[in-house]
Design an enzyme around this catalytic site. Structure first.
Site, PDB file in Angstrom:
ATOM      1  N   GLY A  64       0.839  -1.189   0.000  1.00  0.00           N
ATOM      2  CA  GLY A  64       0.000   0.000   0.000  1.00  0.00           C
ATOM      3  C   GLY A  64       0.872   1.236   0.000  1.00  0.00           C
ATOM      4  N   GLY A  91      -0.331   1.575   7.107  1.00  0.00           N
ATOM      5  CA  GLY A  91      -0.272   0.604   8.195  1.00  0.00           C
ATOM      6  C   GLY A  91       0.417  -0.700   7.839  1.00  0.00           C
ATOM      7  N   LYS A  92       1.309  -0.689   6.865  1.00  0.00           N
ATOM      8  CA  LYS A  92       1.995  -1.915   6.441  1.00  0.00           C
ATOM      9  C   LYS A  92       2.852  -2.498   7.560  1.00  0.00           C
ATOM     10  CE  LYS A  92       3.917   0.302   3.126  1.00  0.00           C
ATOM     11  NZ  LYS A  92       3.296   1.609   3.445  1.00  0.00           N
ATOM     12  N   GLU A 128       9.698  -3.060   4.703  1.00  0.00           N
ATOM     13  CA  GLU A 128      10.269  -2.144   3.710  1.00  0.00           C
ATOM     14  C   GLU A 128      11.002  -2.903   2.602  1.00  0.00           C
ATOM     15  OE1 GLU A 128       9.309   0.808   3.745  1.00  0.00           O
ATOM     16  OE2 GLU A 128       8.890   1.368   5.815  1.00  0.00           O
ATOM     17  N   PHE A 168       6.596   7.523  -5.699  1.00  0.00           N
ATOM     18  CA  PHE A 168       5.744   8.716  -5.768  1.00  0.00           C
ATOM     19  C   PHE A 168       5.341   9.086  -7.195  1.00  0.00           C
ATOM     20  CE2 PHE A 168      10.119  10.109  -5.893  1.00  0.00           C
ATOM     21  CZ  PHE A 168      10.129  11.053  -6.899  1.00  0.00           C
ATOM     22  N   ILE A 222      14.456   9.289  -6.427  1.00  0.00           N
ATOM     23  CA  ILE A 222      13.389   8.285  -6.344  1.00  0.00           C
ATOM     24  C   ILE A 222      13.331   7.643  -4.962  1.00  0.00           C
ATOM     25  CG2 ILE A 222      12.492   6.109  -7.281  1.00  0.00           C
ATOM     26  CD1 ILE A 222      12.178   8.510  -9.155  1.00  0.00           C
ATOM     27  N   CYS A 252      -6.686  13.776  -5.971  1.00  0.00           N
ATOM     28  CA  CYS A 252      -5.776  14.740  -5.343  1.00  0.00           C
ATOM     29  C   CYS A 252      -4.339  14.567  -5.828  1.00  0.00           C
ATOM     30  CB  CYS A 252      -5.867  14.650  -3.826  1.00  0.00           C
ATOM     31  SG  CYS A 252      -7.477  15.231  -3.203  1.00  0.00           S
TER      32      CYS A 252
END
EC number: 2.7.1.21
Length: 185
Positions: A8, A13-14, A85, A117, A161, A177
């Site tokens: 996600g 909340g990973k 991660e 992103f 990145i 958004c």
């Protein structure tokens, strides 16, 4: 045994979900370990895993490393292996590591960002999907409109990145958004 993916955007909340799943297995007396990439600087010390909300879990079996496959024998004693991660690990190293251990009866739970992103997927997640038994995609709350957020937007330094940061650098956003505000500098 199996590979599970938790993915996600930022602040979905990973890490919290990874900690929750590992804690459940620890309560069942399973030998568990959590691995985090050595580049991740959210940890107070080598035995504490912390999420972006500041929630900490002290873990006797917590390993920070940047290479997985050359340490595969270390994990023989563990039944459940969590990796936090995962986007920071080399994708080929991660795939070989996870597949080898799952094929040898280990449950692997991997948590990581679904994309950068720019909405480009991380290779580690993409390569894990075909060999995984379970995938959980979490959502966050959009920083602008408070709807469900599935993307991460970077506030500045958009030419870099991979850059470790929190809410000072990244925010979760919904599709609308993201498209309307992706020029923040």
């Amino acid at each position: 045994m199996s590979i599970e993916i938790i993915t996600g955007p930022m602040y979905s909340g990973k890490t919290t979900e990874l900690i929750r799943r590992i804690t459940r297995y620890k309560l069942c007396k399973k030998n568990c370990v959590i691995i985090s990439h050595s580049i991740d600087n959210r940890h107070d010390d080598d035995n504490i895993l912390i999420n972006h909300d500041g929630f900490k879990i002290s873990h006797d079996d917590f390993i920070k490393t940047n290479i997985l496959i050359n340490k595969i024998k270390i994990f023989d004693k563990y039944e459940i292996i969590g990796i936090d991660e995962c986007q920071f690990f080399d994708s080929n190293d991660l795939i070989i590591f996870c597949d080898t251990l799952a094929n040898n009866g280990k449950k692997i739970i991997v948590a990581g960002l679904n994309s950068d992103f720019n909405k480009n997927p991380f290779k580690s997640i993409i390569k894990l999907i075909p060999i995984s038994e379970k995938i959980t995609k979490l959502q966050s709350i959009c920083n602008f409109c408070y709807n469900d957020a599935t993307f991460t937007m970077k506030k500045f330094n958009k030419d870099i990145i991979i850059e470790i940061g929190g809410s000072d650098l990244y925010i979760p956003v919904c599709r609308i958004c993201y498209n309307e505000n992706n020029t923040i500098n």
